[in-house]
Design an enzyme around this catalytic site. Structure first.
Site, PDB file in Angstrom:
ATOM      1  CG  ASP A 145      -1.847   1.196   1.244  1.00  0.00           C
ATOM      2  OD1 ASP A 145      -2.411   1.480   0.167  1.00  0.00           O
ATOM      3  OD2 ASP A 145      -2.006   1.840   2.286  1.00  0.00           O
ATOM      4  CD  GLU A 229      -3.567   1.974  -2.901  1.00  0.00           C
ATOM      5  OE1 GLU A 229      -4.748   2.289  -2.780  1.00  0.00           O
ATOM      6  OE2 GLU A 229      -2.687   2.360  -2.121  1.00  0.00           O
ATOM      7  CG  ASP A 322       0.074   3.757   5.333  1.00  0.00           C
ATOM      8  OD1 ASP A 322      -0.995   4.107   4.799  1.00  0.00           O
ATOM      9  OD2 ASP A 322       0.932   4.561   5.730  1.00  0.00           O
TER      10      ASP A 322
END
Ligand SMILES: [Zn+2]
Length: 363
Positions: A145, A229, A322
């Site tokens: 992330d 992502e 995170d």
């Protein structure tokens, strides 16, 4: 200049003929290398093709001090020698032998490009497609992330941060910018300050690139699948300013976020990862990954205590925000789901087999 109805614009071959005439007419043009000039025309031709074929932008004018460089191909590109462990030399047409500092092994390449960056450093880049990094074959999946407080968080709990300028360096940079604002346009002093600013920026981007290279190689070596992502980074970093009629909202906030994303070099990280581990990078829809609890699966926007801390309102699970998101990214990726399914099957199989291993019942 082409418009519908007009005859075709001159292509590469026609322009090469024009170049020959132009070189005969203009001594300054003749002073340059013909191969280099032909390559520039070839690049232009390719740029137009790309423009008409799809998503590429229109070719732009080259600017002095910004787009400095040229490409050498063919037999001339073969005149490269290694002198010793540190140094090599290259015969640049019309220039002669130029010494170069070897930053890596000399590859077997058919062409190279010479460029000069904004800090005034010359680079020689050989056109070679490197071998991708071999997957470790351990079946490991990692979720990554991107964060603003740290550059990247892994589902393993590791926090990676891209080096950023220290407080003292930032102070010096601000000082330079103030000096530049005071310096008279076109003055010697202004040129010197600009060069110092360019060196400062180059150092910053060198560090960032180095970090990206180390991080991506490490990830590609350690994990079979890397889940990220699917951020449309371009859309996110687009200006939020809007137009005069419809001014954008949250302009200041978005500007800060943009700086964060760009400074952390996220786009470059994704790009290099896809090059080093082709077919092993999985992009995941990031919806709710920052609001979902990685321990119990509860989804709520209140789960986010602040930018850095995640605290589940259902099960009180507390984690780095995170890392929590990185774990979710790993889980929802196809590869992560496959690992989960394998684990479940393994449990089921061992449960089924249990009676066989049990000691025979005594009558
Ligand atoms: Zn929870």
């Amino acid at each position: 200049m082409w418009r519908p109805g007009r005859p075709a614009a001159p292509g590469y071959a026609a322009q090469c003929e024009q170049l020959t005439d132009a070189r005969a007419a203009e001594p300054w043009l003749k002073a340059g290398s013909q191969t280099v000039q032909q390559q520039a025309l070839r690049n232009l031709d390719q740029a137009w093709r790309n423009f008409y074929a799809g998503p590429h932008g229109r070719p732009t004018w080259r600017r002095e001090g910004v787009h400095e460089g040229f490409r050498i191909v063919g037999a001339a590109a073969q005149r490269v020698e290694k002198l010793n462990r540190k140094w090599g030399r290259v015969l640049v047409p019309k220039v002669g032998w130029v010494k170069l500092r070897l930053s890596r092994k000399l590859p077997d390449a058919k062409s190279y490009r010479v460029t000069r960056d904004r800090a005034g450093r010359w680079h020689l880049a050989f056109a070679v497609i490197p071998e991708p990094i071999q997957a470790p074959g351990n079946g490991d999946v990692v979720g990554v992330d991107r964060g603003v407080t740290v550059s990247a968080a892994l589902s393993t709990g590791e926090l990676l941060s891209c080096p950023s300028p220290s407080g003292r360096e930032q102070q010096r940079f601000k000082h330079l910018q103030r000096k530049l604002a005071r310096a008279k346009r076109g003055s010697n002093r202004r040129g010197k300050i600009r060069a110092a600013i360019a060196r400062f920026k180059a150092r910053e981007s060198d560090r960032r690139k180095n970090w990206v290279e180390h991080t991506t190689t490490d990830l590609a070596r350690r994990f079979d699948i890397i889940a990220l992502e699917d951020l449309r980074i371009r859309n996110m970093t687009k200006s939020a300013r809007g137009t005069i009629e419809a001014p954008g909202r949250n302009v200041r906030r978005k500007a800060g976020l943009n700086r964060g994303i760009l400074a952390q070099g996220w786009g470059l990280l994704v790009q290099r990862l896809e090059q080093k581990a082709p077919g092993r990078v999985e992009k995941v829809n990031p919806a709710y990954t920052s609001q979902t609890c990685s321990a119990c699966g509860h989804v709520a926007s209140e789960n986010r205590e602040n930018q850095a801390v995640f605290r589940c309102v259902a099960c009180r699970h507390k984690a780095n925000a995170d890392v929590n998101a990185a774990i979710n990214i790993e889980r929802i990726s196809a590869a992560g789901r496959a690992v989960d399914a394998r684990r479940e099957t393994a449990v089921l199989v061992s449960e089924k087999r249990e009676p066989q291993h049990a000691p025979p019942a005594v009558a």
